[in-house]
Design a protein around this motif. Structure first.
Motif, mmCIF file in Angstrom:
data_model
loop_
_atom_site.group_PDB
_atom_site.id
_atom_site.type_symbol
_atom_site.label_atom_id
_atom_site.label_comp_id
_atom_site.label_asym_id
_atom_site.label_seq_id
_atom_site.Cartn_x
_atom_site.Cartn_y
_atom_site.Cartn_z
ATOM 1 N N ASP A 158 -14.237 -7.327 29.103
ATOM 2 C CA ASP A 158 -14.393 -5.989 28.539
ATOM 3 C C ASP A 158 -14.956 -6.209 27.144
ATOM 4 O OD1 ASP A 158 -14.342 -3.462 27.593
ATOM 5 O OD2 ASP A 158 -12.165 -3.236 27.598
ATOM 6 N N PRO A 159 -16.292 -6.343 27.056
ATOM 7 C CA PRO A 159 -16.903 -6.795 25.811
ATOM 8 C C PRO A 159 -16.596 -5.862 24.640
ATOM 9 C CG PRO A 159 -18.571 -5.919 27.293
ATOM 10 C CD PRO A 159 -17.290 -6.028 28.075
ATOM 11 N N LEU A 160 -16.254 -4.625 24.926
ATOM 12 C CA LEU A 160 -16.066 -3.657 23.849
ATOM 13 C C LEU A 160 -14.608 -3.533 23.448
ATOM 14 C CD1 LEU A 160 -18.451 -1.057 25.418
ATOM 15 C CD2 LEU A 160 -18.999 -3.002 23.963
ATOM 16 N N GLY A 161 -13.724 -4.019 24.337
ATOM 17 C CA GLY A 161 -12.296 -3.983 24.037
ATOM 18 C C GLY A 161 -11.842 -2.599 23.607
ATOM 19 N N GLU A 162 -10.913 -2.565 22.663
ATOM 20 C CA GLU A 162 -10.358 -1.313 22.139
ATOM 21 C C GLU A 162 -11.432 -0.453 21.479
ATOM 22 O OE1 GLU A 162 -6.654 -0.516 21.745
ATOM 23 O OE2 GLU A 162 -6.947 -1.649 23.584
ATOM 24 N N ALA A 163 -12.457 -1.134 20.907
ATOM 25 C CA ALA A 163 -13.479 -0.410 20.143
ATOM 26 C C ALA A 163 -14.327 0.484 21.045
ATOM 27 C CB ALA A 163 -14.377 -1.397 19.401
ATOM 28 N N GLY A 164 -14.336 0.161 22.352
ATOM 29 C CA GLY A 164 -15.231 0.846 23.276
ATOM 30 C C GLY A 164 -15.154 2.355 23.212
ATOM 31 N N GLY A 165 -13.932 2.889 23.073
ATOM 32 C CA GLY A 165 -13.782 4.333 23.093
ATOM 33 C C GLY A 165 -13.875 4.988 21.725
ATOM 34 N N LEU A 166 -13.997 4.164 20.676
ATOM 35 C CA LEU A 166 -13.869 4.713 19.323
ATOM 36 C C LEU A 166 -15.091 5.482 18.843
ATOM 37 C CD1 LEU A 166 -11.967 1.930 17.335
ATOM 38 C CD2 LEU A 166 -11.086 4.101 18.197
ATOM 39 N N PHE A 167 -16.272 5.013 19.197
ATOM 40 C CA PHE A 167 -17.469 5.716 18.731
ATOM 41 C C PHE A 167 -18.591 5.573 19.753
ATOM 42 C CE2 PHE A 167 -17.075 1.543 16.844
ATOM 43 C CZ PHE A 167 -18.314 0.949 17.016
ATOM 44 N N GLY A 168 -19.556 6.500 19.684
ATOM 45 C CA GLY A 168 -20.669 6.497 20.626
ATOM 46 C C GLY A 168 -21.528 5.267 20.448
ATOM 47 N N GLY A 169 -22.191 4.827 21.530
ATOM 48 C CA GLY A 169 -23.136 3.721 21.413
ATOM 49 C C GLY A 169 -22.495 2.369 21.293
ATOM 50 N N ALA A 170 -21.184 2.266 21.602
ATOM 51 C CA ALA A 170 -20.494 0.993 21.439
ATOM 52 C C ALA A 170 -21.063 -0.104 22.345
ATOM 53 C CB ALA A 170 -19.001 1.167 21.690
ATOM 54 N N GLY A 171 -21.772 0.293 23.423
ATOM 55 C CA GLY A 171 -22.405 -0.695 24.309
ATOM 56 C C GLY A 171 -23.391 -1.595 23.587
ATOM 57 N N GLY A 172 -23.865 -1.156 22.421
ATOM 58 C CA GLY A 172 -24.775 -1.979 21.626
ATOM 59 C C GLY A 172 -24.127 -3.236 21.092
ATOM 60 N N ALA A 173 -22.788 -3.312 21.162
ATOM 61 C CA ALA A 173 -22.062 -4.483 20.643
ATOM 62 C C ALA A 173 -21.875 -5.565 21.700
ATOM 63 C CB ALA A 173 -20.704 -4.049 20.102
ATOM 64 N N ASP A 174 -22.417 -5.360 22.904
ATOM 65 C CA ASP A 174 -22.204 -6.311 23.999
ATOM 66 C C ASP A 174 -23.123 -7.535 23.831
ATOM 67 O OD1 ASP A 174 -22.005 -7.683 26.379
ATOM 68 O OD2 ASP A 174 -22.120 -5.898 27.641
ATOM 69 N N ALA A 175 -22.531 -8.654 23.403
ATOM 70 C CA ALA A 175 -23.329 -9.859 23.105
ATOM 71 C C ALA A 175 -23.956 -10.447 24.370
ATOM 72 C CB ALA A 175 -22.464 -10.907 22.411
ATOM 73 N N LEU A 176 -23.288 -10.321 25.522
ATOM 74 C CA LEU A 176 -23.884 -10.840 26.763
ATOM 75 C C LEU A 176 -25.163 -10.071 27.100
ATOM 76 C CD1 LEU A 176 -23.870 -12.618 29.302
ATOM 77 C CD2 LEU A 176 -22.317 -10.961 30.373
ATOM 78 N N ALA A 177 -25.116 -8.742 26.967
ATOM 79 C CA ALA A 177 -26.306 -7.936 27.258
ATOM 80 C C ALA A 177 -27.427 -8.241 26.265
ATOM 81 C CB ALA A 177 -25.952 -6.443 27.214
ATOM 82 N N PHE A 178 -27.088 -8.329 24.970
ATOM 83 C CA PHE A 178 -28.122 -8.564 23.963
ATOM 84 C C PHE A 178 -28.773 -9.933 24.170
ATOM 85 C CE2 PHE A 178 -30.077 -9.351 19.854
ATOM 86 C CZ PHE A 178 -30.571 -8.097 19.512
ATOM 87 N N THR A 179 -27.942 -10.936 24.437
ATOM 88 C CA THR A 179 -28.469 -12.294 24.635
ATOM 89 C C THR A 179 -29.306 -12.377 25.907
ATOM 90 O OG1 THR A 179 -26.517 -13.182 23.535
ATOM 91 C CG2 THR A 179 -27.802 -14.720 24.869
ATOM 92 N N THR A 180 -28.840 -11.754 26.976
ATOM 93 C CA THR A 180 -29.589 -11.799 28.233
ATOM 94 C C THR A 180 -30.954 -11.125 28.061
ATOM 95 O OG1 THR A 180 -27.523 -11.761 29.482
ATOM 96 C CG2 THR A 180 -29.524 -11.223 30.694
ATOM 97 N N ALA A 181 -30.960 -9.957 27.433
ATOM 98 C CA ALA A 181 -32.242 -9.268 27.205
ATOM 99 C C ALA A 181 -33.159 -10.114 26.319
ATOM 100 C CB ALA A 181 -32.000 -7.893 26.576
ATOM 101 N N HIS A 182 -32.587 -10.798 25.334
ATOM 102 C CA HIS A 182 -33.374 -11.682 24.457
ATOM 103 C C HIS A 182 -34.060 -12.776 25.294
ATOM 104 C CE1 HIS A 182 -34.014 -14.039 20.613
ATOM 105 N NE2 HIS A 182 -34.058 -15.021 21.501
ATOM 106 N N GLU A 183 -33.298 -13.425 26.148
ATOM 107 C CA GLU A 183 -33.882 -14.528 26.939
ATOM 108 C C GLU A 183 -34.897 -13.999 27.955
ATOM 109 O OE1 GLU A 183 -33.360 -17.152 25.482
ATOM 110 O OE2 GLU A 183 -31.477 -16.717 24.463
ATOM 111 N N VAL A 184 -34.662 -12.801 28.481
ATOM 112 C CA VAL A 184 -35.661 -12.206 29.387
ATOM 113 C C VAL A 184 -36.950 -11.912 28.606
ATOM 114 C CG1 VAL A 184 -36.224 -10.240 30.878
ATOM 115 C CG2 VAL A 184 -33.939 -11.254 30.985
ATOM 116 N N ALA A 185 -36.807 -11.395 27.382
ATOM 117 C CA ALA A 185 -37.996 -11.074 26.573
ATOM 118 C C ALA A 185 -38.829 -12.319 26.271
ATOM 119 C CB ALA A 185 -37.570 -10.397 25.269
#
Ligand SMILES: [Zn+2]
Length: 359
Positions: A158-185
């Motif tokens: 649960d990459p967002l943990g407790e923070a997930g529900g606290l504010f909008g756009g928290a999915g931007g904090a997912d390091a697995l997604a950011f890193t995967t997109a980086h390597e795809v790019a």
């Protein structure tokens, strides 16, 4: 690389890509123990059984920057497809959630980047969970990307943990997604458009890291994109800026490790946001598409980057280039507005007594 009558042998440095290669065709045969899942950056064209405990794998690939093999006797797999491209994600047994998430990000980013930059030219892309050292979160090869084992998060992912529900756009904090997109790019900026990873690391890494933030914008929305920029781009650069700016166009070993991350992955990626705002979307994406098309399977350099930019912008972009690439005089006020985290940090910084260092 062979050029001007000799081999160009860049030193292997502690940070950055270890090799510098032209696009080439590979036909490879190698042995591996039976029972191993063997993943190559090429296309497997068969196996021959030559002795009791070993299997010989045969693989080919065209216009690749390198040939990489990843193997494990524990891998599990999920697959999907985008257009003609077959995508497989290989992960360790406890990381099924992360393995699925890496597949989903890869499929979506192939789609987004293909639409924005130009078509992905290879028929396969494999995503592999590996143990990476040296502070790297991921590593690219043509047709195969490697993602650090620890980013998958295990069964309780649960990459967002407790923070997930606290504010909008928290999915931007997912390091697995950011890193995967980086390597795809990197399939666009490294594999198709080559560059000198030692002399001019900004050419592929800055654009690749910006592309990853662009993925977050498109896949998860602008709020998530702002948070991703704060965490994975802006923070590192703001820390470096507290000590003073540095030129973007330096070789890998001219940076210490903090500045390498902050300048090449931070400043250089933010530069593309500034460039996009200055050119407008139509010209900005025309620039990226033209750079991709004209440099494909070649090696770009900074002169060609600027020439392409000038041609698309319809004006001399040298002042922009001098400010962001050759210059070292960016101030925090020149940066695009920070997202929620960056704002919090700058409030914190201004509250600190004069002369104390930034967090
Ligand atoms: Zn990279």
């Amino acid at each position: 690389m062979y050029e001007e009558g000799g081999w160009k042998l860049n030193p292997v440095t502690e940070q950055g890509d270890p090799t510098n290669t032209d696009a080439a065709n590979y036909e490879v045969a190698f042995g591996a123990p039976k029972g191993f899942t063997v993943i190559t950056s090429g296309t497997d064209v068969g196996q021959t059984d030559e002795s009791g405990s070993m299997v010989v794998h045969h693989s080919v690939t065209a216009l690749a920057r390198n040939f990489v093999v990843v193997a494990s006797d524990r891998y599990e797999q999920v697959s999907g497809q985008v257009g003609e491209t077959q995508v497989s994600s290989y992960y360790l047994p406890d990381d099924a959630k992360g393995g699925q998430a890496a597949l989903d990000t890869t499929l979506k980013s192939l789609d987004i980047f293909g639409e924005a930059f130009g078509q992905y030219p290879y028929t396969e892309l494999d995503v592999t969970q590996v143990v990476l050292g040296g502070g790297a979160a991921g590593m690219e090869a043509t047709g195969l990307i490697m993602i650090g084992k620890d980013l998958y998060g295990g069964e309780g992912r649960d990459p967002l943990g407790e923070a997930g529900g606290l504010f909008g756009g928290a999915g931007g904090a997912d390091a697995l997604a950011f890193t995967t997109a980086h390597e795809v790019a990197h399939q666009w900026w490294y594999s198709v458009v080559g560059s000198d990873a030692y002399e001019q690391p900004w050419l592929d890494e800055s654009l690749t890291n910006w592309s990853s933030a662009f993925y977050v914008d498109e896949a998860l929305g602008p709020e998530a994109g702002r948070l991703a920029r704060d965490l994975f781009i802006g923070l590192g650069y703001r820390v470096v800026l507290a000590e003073g700016d540095q030129r973007l166009d330096q070789p890998v070993d001219k940076f210490d490790s903090q500045a390498y991350g902050g300048i090449v992955y931070g400043k250089g990626a933010l530069m593309y946001d500034v460039l996009r705002a200055e050119l407008g979307d139509q010209k900005f994406f025309e620039f990226l598409r033209r750079y991709y098309r004209e440099q494909q399977f070649d090696r770009a350099d900074s002169d060609e980057w600027l020439r392409t930019l000038n041609a698309v912008a319809g004006k001399d972009m040298t002042p922009f280039y001098q400010k962001w690439v050759e210059g070292a005089e960016i101030q925090p006020a020149n940066l695009p507005p920070a997202g929620p985290l960056g704002e919090m940090l700058s409030r914190l910084e201004s509250a600190l007594p004069e002369g104390s260092s930034a967090p």
